[in-house]
Design a protein around this motif. Structure first.
Motif, PDB file in Angstrom:
ATOM      1  N   ALA A  40       4.503  42.298 -38.472  1.00  0.00           N
ATOM      2  CA  ALA A  40       4.702  43.223 -37.322  1.00  0.00           C
ATOM      3  C   ALA A  40       3.801  42.803 -36.041  1.00  0.00           C
ATOM      4  O   ALA A  40       3.584  43.045 -34.979  1.00  0.00           O
ATOM      5  CB  ALA A  40       4.577  44.636 -37.803  1.00  0.00           C
ATOM      6  N   ASP A  62      -6.908  42.076 -43.868  1.00  0.00           N
ATOM      7  CA  ASP A  62      -7.741  42.252 -45.270  1.00  0.00           C
ATOM      8  C   ASP A  62      -7.028  41.025 -46.004  1.00  0.00           C
ATOM      9  O   ASP A  62      -7.859  40.587 -47.101  1.00  0.00           O
ATOM     10  CB  ASP A  62      -7.487  43.464 -45.871  1.00  0.00           C
ATOM     11  N   GLU A  63      -6.275  40.219 -45.431  1.00  0.00           N
ATOM     12  CA  GLU A  63      -5.861  38.804 -46.246  1.00  0.00           C
ATOM     13  C   GLU A  63      -6.634  37.822 -45.763  1.00  0.00           C
ATOM     14  O   GLU A  63      -7.098  37.901 -44.669  1.00  0.00           O
ATOM     15  CB  GLU A  63      -4.276  38.574 -46.066  1.00  0.00           C
ATOM     16  N   ARG A  70       6.899  36.386 -45.194  1.00  0.00           N
ATOM     17  CA  ARG A  70       7.001  36.496 -46.766  1.00  0.00           C
ATOM     18  C   ARG A  70       8.450  35.962 -47.318  1.00  0.00           C
ATOM     19  O   ARG A  70       8.211  35.628 -48.638  1.00  0.00           O
ATOM     20  CB  ARG A  70       6.713  38.226 -46.981  1.00  0.00           C
ATOM     21  N   LYS A  75      12.143  32.935 -52.194  1.00  0.00           N
ATOM     22  CA  LYS A  75      13.534  32.006 -52.295  1.00  0.00           C
ATOM     23  C   LYS A  75      13.063  30.546 -52.252  1.00  0.00           C
ATOM     24  O   LYS A  75      12.602  29.890 -53.116  1.00  0.00           O
ATOM     25  CB  LYS A  75      14.229  32.379 -50.896  1.00  0.00           C
ATOM     26  N   ASP A 336       6.867  47.978 -41.655  1.00  0.00           N
ATOM     27  CA  ASP A 336       7.137  48.446 -42.841  1.00  0.00           C
ATOM     28  C   ASP A 336       6.480  50.087 -43.015  1.00  0.00           C
ATOM     29  O   ASP A 336       7.267  51.243 -43.627  1.00  0.00           O
ATOM     30  CB  ASP A 336       6.651  48.031 -44.187  1.00  0.00           C
ATOM     31  N   HIS A 353      11.932  42.053 -42.892  1.00  0.00           N
ATOM     32  CA  HIS A 353      11.478  41.019 -41.948  1.00  0.00           C
ATOM     33  C   HIS A 353      11.870  41.282 -40.588  1.00  0.00           C
ATOM     34  O   HIS A 353      10.949  41.383 -39.648  1.00  0.00           O
ATOM     35  CB  HIS A 353      11.655  39.659 -42.321  1.00  0.00           C
TER      36      HIS A 353
HETATM   37  P1  FAD Z   1       3.219  43.264 -43.996  1.00  0.00           P
HETATM   38  O1  FAD Z   1       3.913  42.250 -43.861  1.00  0.00           O
HETATM   39  O2  FAD Z   1       3.183  43.870 -45.336  1.00  0.00           O
HETATM   40  O3  FAD Z   1       1.588  43.079 -43.653  1.00  0.00           O
HETATM   41  C1  FAD Z   1       0.829  44.027 -43.597  1.00  0.00           C
HETATM   42  C2  FAD Z   1      -0.638  43.476 -43.517  1.00  0.00           C
HETATM   43  O4  FAD Z   1      -1.535  44.429 -43.297  1.00  0.00           O
HETATM   44  C3  FAD Z   1      -0.739  42.701 -44.948  1.00  0.00           C
HETATM   45  O5  FAD Z   1      -1.354  41.551 -44.710  1.00  0.00           O
HETATM   46  C4  FAD Z   1      -1.935  43.888 -45.464  1.00  0.00           C
HETATM   47  O6  FAD Z   1      -2.644  43.063 -46.232  1.00  0.00           O
HETATM   48  C5  FAD Z   1      -2.727  44.004 -44.198  1.00  0.00           C
HETATM   49  N1  FAD Z   1      -3.453  45.302 -44.365  1.00  0.00           N
HETATM   50  C6  FAD Z   1      -3.114  46.443 -44.877  1.00  0.00           C
HETATM   51  N2  FAD Z   1      -3.886  47.549 -44.662  1.00  0.00           N
HETATM   52  C7  FAD Z   1      -5.030  47.011 -43.939  1.00  0.00           C
HETATM   53  C8  FAD Z   1      -6.358  47.409 -43.518  1.00  0.00           C
HETATM   54  N3  FAD Z   1      -6.644  48.814 -43.748  1.00  0.00           N
HETATM   55  N4  FAD Z   1      -6.991  46.665 -42.635  1.00  0.00           N
HETATM   56  C9  FAD Z   1      -6.492  45.177 -42.648  1.00  0.00           C
HETATM   57  N5  FAD Z   1      -5.581  44.734 -43.076  1.00  0.00           N
HETATM   58  C10 FAD Z   1      -4.672  45.686 -43.801  1.00  0.00           C
HETATM   59  N6  FAD Z   1      12.500  40.832 -45.660  1.00  0.00           N
HETATM   60  C11 FAD Z   1      13.907  40.511 -45.007  1.00  0.00           C
HETATM   61  O7  FAD Z   1      14.247  40.944 -44.181  1.00  0.00           O
HETATM   62  N7  FAD Z   1      14.360  39.287 -45.757  1.00  0.00           N
HETATM   63  C12 FAD Z   1      13.703  38.773 -46.818  1.00  0.00           C
HETATM   64  O8  FAD Z   1      14.336  37.826 -47.263  1.00  0.00           O
HETATM   65  C13 FAD Z   1      12.453  39.223 -47.297  1.00  0.00           C
HETATM   66  N8  FAD Z   1      11.771  38.510 -48.286  1.00  0.00           N
HETATM   67  C14 FAD Z   1      10.733  39.204 -48.639  1.00  0.00           C
HETATM   68  C15 FAD Z   1       9.950  38.499 -49.731  1.00  0.00           C
HETATM   69  C16 FAD Z   1       8.953  38.821 -50.358  1.00  0.00           C
HETATM   70  C17 FAD Z   1       8.113  38.176 -51.524  1.00  0.00           C
HETATM   71  C18 FAD Z   1       8.286  40.220 -49.591  1.00  0.00           C
HETATM   72  C19 FAD Z   1       6.968  40.643 -50.128  1.00  0.00           C
HETATM   73  C20 FAD Z   1       9.067  40.711 -48.745  1.00  0.00           C
HETATM   74  C21 FAD Z   1      10.117  40.216 -48.076  1.00  0.00           C
HETATM   75  N9  FAD Z   1      10.761  40.936 -47.134  1.00  0.00           N
HETATM   76  C22 FAD Z   1      11.913  40.344 -46.735  1.00  0.00           C
HETATM   77  C23 FAD Z   1      10.276  42.162 -46.555  1.00  0.00           C
HETATM   78  C24 FAD Z   1       9.137  41.722 -45.239  1.00  0.00           C
HETATM   79  O9  FAD Z   1       8.568  40.629 -45.507  1.00  0.00           O
HETATM   80  C25 FAD Z   1       8.485  42.644 -44.909  1.00  0.00           C
HETATM   81  O10 FAD Z   1       9.389  43.987 -44.493  1.00  0.00           O
HETATM   82  C26 FAD Z   1       7.662  42.479 -43.606  1.00  0.00           C
HETATM   83  O11 FAD Z   1       6.527  41.535 -44.040  1.00  0.00           O
HETATM   84  C27 FAD Z   1       6.770  43.801 -43.068  1.00  0.00           C
HETATM   85  O12 FAD Z   1       5.872  43.655 -42.290  1.00  0.00           O
HETATM   86  P2  FAD Z   1       4.635  44.290 -41.876  1.00  0.00           P
HETATM   87  O13 FAD Z   1       3.955  43.406 -40.771  1.00  0.00           O
HETATM   88  O14 FAD Z   1       5.055  45.561 -41.678  1.00  0.00           O
HETATM   89  O15 FAD Z   1       3.809  44.586 -43.270  1.00  0.00           O
END
Ligand code: FAD
Ligand code: NAD
Length: 524
Positions: A40, A62-63, A70, A75, A336, A353
């Motif tokens: 995001a 924080d990574e 992801r 896969k 998410d 994703h």
């Molecule tokens: P995230 O990707 O979870 O990123 C959030 C980030 O914020 C992380 O790096 C976390 O460490 C960091 N963070 C959290 N709190 C803090 C803080 N306080 N300070 C600093 N950093 C912080 N979706 C699909 O549609 N199709 C797929 O095939 C699919 N495969 C997936 C496979 C795996 C193994 C996983 C785990 C997920 C998969 N998903 C898939 C789901 C999709 O990857 C997630 O919905 C998506 O990554 C969400 O993105 P995001 O940016 O909201 O959160």
């Protein structure tokens, strides 16, 4: 045998420490601050930069690595043992190699240069956590006490894996062998353990558990790795697929070598034979394995909510935001962690994703002042072994009544799958792709078409021999609220149009024809 901490040391050789090493040169103020370095945030900084090229953007993650995707982690990455994350590359289903990272390292600006930069840029502060957010002062505090003020801020903290009480309360020796799976670091840990093990239990039957079970079964085939998958329901993907399809899918997952154990809960865990785990099951049986991966769902990461006095949705979890993804003035949430208002389908929270891409992009656009509502429906997809792949849009939940239409697969469907999976941002449905598929179809087509259509509720299954490919409509009263394309690829834009129309459809047979799943080339 290696302990978890031994493996962690090995992983650290690949996944480095925080950067910059100290926060001394991190600017004390930034125009755009993005909390979280996931998908995001990536989509948001891309939208900010394309609308305001000179913007200064700071991502706090924080990574310890730059933003990455992801989906390949459960896969493709397991299907080519020569690749892997130390090379940061994986092979897509169509054979093409690509990086798991969204941008090359050089794309990002060194944070020390941000303040004096005239053209702005994007910096990622890696290995730092935002521990506190003060909405009124427009300020965050990092885990080392550094304070940064912002003009606009995005919360994109994602979600965290849930865990089972039976494992949380186990002895430290047991816990050494219990994992969750979310990140590049987890991949390295689990790969390392898999390489040294003979058996694994995957707990959970959702997206992650089902994809990972298939992927690990393939990865460990040569060394006869035993992969168990355990869950309480009768079939895989039970929260998403109608019961008959969930059970059919379970059979396909067994076909790829996974030992699926449905209708079982883990009631106890203990060390067995010195170095293995004995899992006691609710049905009285037990399973002995080398280690366990829990994949029983996620919960939104809303750690910052309390101190910041931000509202969390009671039912769905996640930061409550409006259709413009705004939680408060100058504060947005996406991905998410966001519970957003979808003008077509009501309040939602989505953990996929493409939603992270669509909502991150929208947040970025609104952060630069575009004031756009959430309108473009995101989609998601999954691949389970070689026989099952699907894409979906809207509310796809097995508790809703469904109507399904199935047809026989033809040999070109696989090509469509490969084309569809070509791009990780599956949102596009380019003319070029469509043309290529049409051309391939035109060369030769030998399959028979057997359209069978039958309305079904949760209890009633369609009267067909096989569920090779089809369209499943999820209904609320007479309205279609979700569409799942079962082994049907490159048609999501049609589904999106149907969903957007909000019409009531009396004859879903006619609607299904729009997807062109029956073999019209053959019939001609
Ligand atoms: P995230 O990707 O979870 O990123 C959030 C980030 O914020 C992380 O790096 C976390 O460490 C960091 N963070 C959290 N709190 C803090 C803080 N306080 N300070 C600093 N950093 C912080 N979706 C699909 O549609 N199709 C797929 O095939 C699919 N495969 C997936 C496979 C795996 C193994 C996983 C785990 C997920 C998969 N998903 C898939 C789901 C999709 O990857 C997630 O919905 C998506 O990554 C969400 O993105 P995001 O940016 O909201 O959160
Ligand atoms: P999920 O919500 O998809 O599935 C969790 C599953 O675990 C549910 O089916 C649930 O019934 C089951 N479960 C609950 N309690 C259990 C128990 N005690 N024992 C066994 N099973 C139990 O979550 P996930 O599969 O863990 O995936 C984690 C996250 O990653 C989710 O946000 C998911 O959307 C995302 N993800 C998405 C994809 C994709 O879209 N293709 C792929 C991988 C991961």
């Amino acid at each position: 045998a290696q302990t978890k901490s031994d493996v962690e040391k090995e992983v650290k050789k690949i996944v480095k420490f925080r950067s910059p090493e100290t926060s001394e040169h991190i600017p004390k103020h930034i125009s755009y601050l993005l909390i979280g370095g996931g998908t995001a945030s990536f989509a948001a900084f891309r939208a900010i930069k394309s609308n305001e090229p000179k913007a200064k953007v700071m991502v706090v993650s924080d990574e310890v690595v730059f933003p990455y995707m992801r989906p390949p982690l459960s896969k493709e990455i397991w299907f080519d043992s020569d690749l892997g994350l130390d090379k940061a590359r994986f092979k897509q289903w169509n054979g093409a190699e690509r990086s798991i990272y969204y941008e090359p390292d050089e794309f990002y600006m060194n944070i020390e240069k941000m303040d004096e930069s005239k053209n702005g840029g994007v910096s990622v502060i890696r290995g730092y956590k935002v521990t506190s957010l003060n909405v009124n002062d427009q300020k965050v505090i990092l885990d080392d006490g550094t304070e940064i003020t912002y003009d606009k801020c995005l919360i994109a903290t994602g979600s965290v894996p849930k865990t089972l009480d039976v494992f949380d309360s186990a002895s430290p020796k047991v816990k050494e062998k219990i994992f969750t799976y979310k990140s590049i670091k987890d991949f390295e840990m689990i790969k390392n353990h898999t390489d040294k093990s003979k058996s694994i239990a995957i707990v959970g039957n959702g997206f992650l558990g089902s994809e990972l079970a298939c992927a690990l079964s393939h990865y460990g085939k040569e060394k006869n790795l035993k992969v168990y998958q355990l869950f309480p329901e009768t079939g895989n993907m039970a929260k998403v697929l109608p019961k008959y399809l969930s059970e059919w899918t379970t059979q396909r997952i067994k076909d790829v070598g996974v030992d699926v154990i449905p209708e079982s809960q883990i009631t106890s865990v203990e060390i067995f034979n010195g170095n293995q785990l004995k899992l006691g099951l609710s049905n009285g049986n037990s399973v002995i394995v080398d280690f366990v991966v829990q994949s029983i769902g996620s919960e939104p990461n809303v750690d910052l909510a309390k101190k910041a006095a931000l509202e969390i949705d009671n039912r769905l979890g996640g930061y409550v935001v409006n259709a413009e993804l705004e939680a408060r003035s100058n504060l947005y949430a996406a991905g998410d962690a966001a519970c957003f208002y979808d003008p077509r389908l009501g309040r939602r929270r989505v953990e996929h994703h493409d939603h992270a891409v669509v909502s991150g992009r929208l947040a970025g656009e609104n952060m630069v002042g575009l004031k756009k509502p959430y309108k473009h429906q995101s989609m998601f997809w999954s691949d389970l072994g070689s026989a099952v792949g699907f894409e979906a849009i809207g509310l796809v939940n097995s508790s809703l009544p469904t109507v399904a239409v199935f047809a026989k697969q033809n040999k070109f469907d696989l090509d469509e799958k490969h084309l569809a999976l070509d791009e990780i941002e599956k949102d596009s449905n380019s003319e070029e792709k469509k043309k290529k598929v049409e051309e391939q179809k035109g060369i030769e087509n030998t399959s028979e078409s057997t359209p069978k259509i039958e309305a079904n509720t949760l209890e009633c299954k369609p009267n067909v021999d096989s569920y090779d490919k089809g369209i499943i409509f999820y209904m609320q009263e007479e309205r279609i609220v979700g569409i799942l394309l079962w082994n049907v690829f490159n048609r999501i834009s049609i589904a999106r149009k149907i969903l957007a129309s909000d019409d009531t459809f009396k004859d879903l047979n006619e609607v299904a024809k729009l997807f062109d799943i029956f073999d019209q080339y053959h019939e001609d």
